[in-house]
Design a protein around this motif. Structure first.
Motif, PDB file in Angstrom:
ATOM      1  N   GLN A   1       0.848  -1.240  -0.070  1.00 30.76           N
ATOM      2  CA  GLN A   1      -0.052  -0.246   0.093  1.00 30.76           C
ATOM      3  C   GLN A   1       0.774   1.468   0.140  1.00 30.76           C
ATOM      4  OE1 GLN A   1      -2.510  -0.416   3.237  1.00 30.76           O
ATOM      5  NE2 GLN A   1      -3.678  -2.161   2.656  1.00 30.76           N
ATOM      6  N   GLY A   2       2.035   1.260   0.681  1.00 31.58           N
ATOM      7  CA  GLY A   2       2.959   2.435   0.783  1.00 31.58           C
ATOM      8  C   GLY A   2       3.500   2.422  -0.640  1.00 31.58           C
ATOM      9  N   LEU A   3       3.834   1.312  -1.388  1.00 29.84           N
ATOM     10  CA  LEU A   3       4.223   1.431  -2.750  1.00 29.84           C
ATOM     11  C   LEU A   3       3.368   2.234  -3.828  1.00 29.84           C
ATOM     12  CD1 LEU A   3       6.279   0.674  -4.686  1.00 29.84           C
ATOM     13  CD2 LEU A   3       5.448  -1.496  -5.009  1.00 29.84           C
ATOM     14  N   TYR A   4       2.101   1.816  -3.238  1.00 31.54           N
ATOM     15  CA  TYR A   4       0.980   2.357  -4.160  1.00 31.54           C
ATOM     16  C   TYR A   4       0.861   3.980  -4.142  1.00 31.54           C
ATOM     17  CZ  TYR A   4      -3.828   3.240  -5.847  1.00 31.54           C
ATOM     18  OH  TYR A   4      -4.789   3.883  -6.423  1.00 31.54           O
ATOM     19  N   VAL A   5       1.105   4.215  -2.718  1.00 30.40           N
ATOM     20  CA  VAL A   5       1.007   5.706  -2.507  1.00 30.40           C
ATOM     21  C   VAL A   5       1.955   6.394  -3.246  1.00 30.40           C
ATOM     22  CG1 VAL A   5       1.142   7.609  -0.785  1.00 30.40           C
ATOM     23  CG2 VAL A   5      -0.310   5.463  -0.436  1.00 30.40           C
ATOM     24  N   ALA A   6       3.642   5.742  -2.981  1.00 36.17           N
ATOM     25  CA  ALA A   6       4.521   6.282  -3.780  1.00 36.17           C
ATOM     26  C   ALA A   6       4.356   6.382  -5.282  1.00 36.17           C
ATOM     27  CB  ALA A   6       5.660   5.353  -3.486  1.00 36.17           C
ATOM     28  N   LYS A   7       3.708   5.460  -5.713  1.00 37.78           N
ATOM     29  CA  LYS A   7       3.540   5.567  -7.196  1.00 37.78           C
ATOM     30  C   LYS A   7       2.335   6.583  -7.562  1.00 37.78           C
ATOM     31  CE  LYS A   7       5.642   1.770  -8.972  1.00 37.78           C
ATOM     32  NZ  LYS A   7       6.551   2.008 -10.240  1.00 37.78           N
ATOM     33  N   LYS A   8       1.617   6.786  -6.729  1.00 34.40           N
ATOM     34  CA  LYS A   8       0.490   7.898  -6.878  1.00 34.40           C
ATOM     35  C   LYS A   8       0.794   9.301  -6.896  1.00 34.40           C
ATOM     36  CE  LYS A   8      -2.921   5.202  -8.611  1.00 34.40           C
ATOM     37  NZ  LYS A   8      -3.389   5.390  -9.811  1.00 34.40           N
ATOM     38  N   THR A   9       1.997   9.497  -5.973  1.00 34.51           N
ATOM     39  CA  THR A   9       2.497  10.772  -5.637  1.00 34.51           C
ATOM     40  C   THR A   9       3.499  11.055  -6.321  1.00 34.51           C
ATOM     41  OG1 THR A   9       3.619   9.736  -3.472  1.00 34.51           O
ATOM     42  CG2 THR A   9       1.213  10.684  -3.316  1.00 34.51           C
ATOM     43  N   GLY A  10       3.972  10.678  -7.436  1.00 37.39           N
ATOM     44  CA  GLY A  10       5.091  11.171  -8.230  1.00 37.39           C
ATOM     45  C   GLY A  10       6.174  10.055  -8.659  1.00 37.39           C
ATOM     46  N   ARG A  11       6.119   8.930  -8.042  1.00 38.35           N
ATOM     47  CA  ARG A  11       7.141   7.868  -8.314  1.00 38.35           C
ATOM     48  C   ARG A  11       8.542   8.367  -7.792  1.00 38.35           C
ATOM     49  NH1 ARG A  11       3.575   7.119 -12.539  1.00 38.35           N
ATOM     50  NH2 ARG A  11       2.876   4.847 -12.996  1.00 38.35           N
TER      51      ARG A  11
END
Length: 582
Positions: free
Chosen positions: A555-565
């Motif tokens: 889920q943290g990875l998903y947030v990192a992807k969604k907030t700019g990679r």
């Protein structure tokens, strides 16, 4: 020379041919008994000497280890006392308040722990605001190593002389200079702002009293203890302030941490054991070397005495064995013929093996003939047995090698050499059970290559494979030896971090991300830009198993992807619980 030797051998054989078996057996048994008893006695004496010496060395090592442990525990206690005092809630208003009240508090602390010759508080500029006895009050200690290091962390400095402070203290009866061990603790207010440094000078006399106490309770073994710095200088004990060990000898002591050896001191052989301090709890230690020495003549007297007694008993036993050999030889001569007849009938169904002809007596000649006949029959059997054993050994080795290869293939990702999902989850489950049982910390990283499909579409799947291999290499190089990395599939990687807190986990995760970002990935002549996004999750007691931790990291990875990679995101436990409930 060879001719004379051969002539002597021939004469000996001629004499043997004229001696009866009883005479030869008596001589042989007597000689063998003397040699055997002598060897056993010498060996027992050597073992007894070695064992006694080892016990003495172990006792010396125990004394050195005990003294070293007491030193470390004392320093750990003093360090903890200073730290606790600096963090006392009632002191928050005193540090920046009336200097007189602060001095009174410091003097109360000194009275509680008399080993401190001086305790003072210096502000961030290095000015002593208050100190016990008013010593150095108003002076600047900004250039002192303990103050500089104390601004950043709790620190302990090695034994040294403090000329300025010594001049303010009363002169000692033996005119020896004061020597101190410095302890410094940063002082912060409730908001975490640095207010200054709390410093304390421990009078080195406490160590002298500790060593005297250990020497007084050594059981009358005349043990001499010394304390040396990590540089090999004698801090306490004979030849004080001199370098006792250096170079390779000092390096060997520091590397082995404990042990024993013999050395010559003032023309006298000494048995010396040493122990290098390892610290205690939060106290990291100063690598003080504690040595315990005894004169070898005193320490090994009991070992030498026991060896002499064993050798004397061996000599008496050898004389008894010599007498018994004569009696035994009379009983041996008769059965030899019967043994020869029995040996001649053994193994006639098997192939032959040859034995050289023997001589020496009529009975020996007959026995030689029978043994030659026996060995002819058993030779083939021995050859076949050896061949079968050799084949069995080769088959077992091949099977072991094949099993090892299969195990490696089953546990390893073929492209990256990292662990695969199955082997990773097995280790991760064990790690979660360990953390849950022993209240330890653990974290999981979920790493995914940004725009991986674009890399495949632009540069081809071979380039994508190169990118995956390069990321795996960087991840494996960036983590610690206790951590485990695995490829879960495609461009996704998982890392298990053992024994790690949140701050360190975030730093490590971002270091991996930055290393990949700055790395060069080549496919032929093409340089491929490469970044990753990282999701981080810490193990929590509420996690049911490792899948919960991995899911939170995902889920943290998903947030990192969604907030700019190309970034790291720590997924809090609370948010994950909400997501799970939803």
């Amino acid at each position: 020379m060879r001719a004379l030797l051969q002539q002597a051998v021939n004469r000996l054989h001629a004499i043997e041919d004229h001696l009866t078996v009883r005479t030869q057996i008596a001589a042989a048994v007597a000689a063998m008994s003397i040699v055997l008893v002598g060897t056993l006695a010498a060996g027992a004496a050597l073992v007894s000497y070695s064992h006694t010496a080892a016990l003495i060395e172990s006792n010396l090592a125990s004394i050195a280890s005990s003294a070293s442990g007491r030193l470390d525990r004392f320093m750990a206690t003093r360090q903890q006392e200073m730290k606790l005092f600096a963090e006392l809630q009632p002191m928050q208003t005193v540090w920046q308040g009336d200097p007189a009240a602060l001095r009174s508090s410091l003097e109360d602390l000194q009275r509680s722990f008399a080993e401190f010759a001086w305790i003072g508080f210096a502000d961030v500029e290095g000015k002593v605001v208050a100190a016990t006895g008013g010593l150095l009050q108003g002076k600047s200690v900004a250039a002192r190593p303990w103050f500089k290091r104390g601004l950043a962390e709790v620190t302990v400095d090695d034994v040294h002389e403090a000329a300025l402070l010594s001049s303010l203290l009363a002169q000692r009866a033996n005119n020896e200079p004061y020597r101190f061990v410095d302890i410094a603790v940063p002082v912060r207010d409730a908001s975490g702002k640095l207010l200054g440094v709390l410093g304390g000078h421990l009078n080195w006399d406490w160590a002298s009293n500790l060593i005297k106490d250990v020497e007084a309770n050594d059981g009358g073994t005349d043990t001499t203890l010394s304390i040396l710095s990590k540089g090999g200088m004698v801090l306490l004990g004979p030849q004080k302030q001199t370098i006792r060990y250096g170079g390779e000898e000092l390096a060997r002591i520091l590397n082995s941490r404990d042990g024993s050896f013999r050395e010559a001191t003032d023309g006298q052989q000494m048995l010396t054991a040493f122990h290098v301090g390892r610290g205690h709890r939060d106290y990291q230690g100063l690598n003080w070397i504690v040595t315990a020495s005894q004169p070898a003549s005193v320490a090994l007297a009991a070992a030498i005495s026991s060896a002499q007694i064993i050798l004397a008993i061996g000599a008496v036993t050898a004389l008894i064995a010599l007498s018994l050999a004569v009696l035994v030889s009379r009983r041996i001569a008769g059965p030899i013929i019967a043994i020869t007849q029995e040996a001649d009938r053994i193994g006639r169904a098997h192939g032959p093996t040859m034995l050289a002809r023997q001589s020496g007596s009529v009975e020996v000649v007959q026995l030689s003939r029978a043994l030659r006949s026996l060995l002819r029959r058993i030779g083939l059997a021995e050859e076949r047995t050896k061949e079968a054993e050799l084949r069995a050994t080769e088959n077992a080795m091949q099977l072991q090698e094949d099993m090892l290869k299969l195990r490696q293939l089953a546990d390893t990702d073929f492209m990256t050499g990292l662990m695969n999902r199955r082997s990773f989850l097995a280790i991760a489950d064990d790690a979660v059970a360990f953390c849950r049982r022993y209240k330890r910390s653990m974290a999981t990283l979920m790493i995914d290559i940004d725009h991986f499909k674009k890399i495949n579409d632009t540069y081809g799947h071979a380039a994508g494979d190169d990118a995956i291999k390069r990321v795996a290499e960087i991840v494996n190089q960036s983590i610690r030896t206790t951590d485990k990395a695995a490829r879960f599939g495609g461009e996704e990687f998982v890392v298990l971090l053992r024994e790690i807190d949140q701050e360190t986990a975030v730093l490590l995760a971002d270091r991996v991300r930055a290393s990949i970002e700055s790395a060069t990935v080549r496919h032929g002549d093409t340089v491929i830009p490469l970044t990753v996004s990282v999701g981080l999750a810490l193990f929590d007691e509420s996690d049911r198993d490792v899948q919960d931790v991995i899911e939170r990291a995902d889920q943290g990875l998903y947030v990192a992807k969604k907030t700019g990679r190309n970034r790291t995101f720590l997924m809090p436990v609370a948010e994950e619980r909400v997501a799970r409930a939803a």
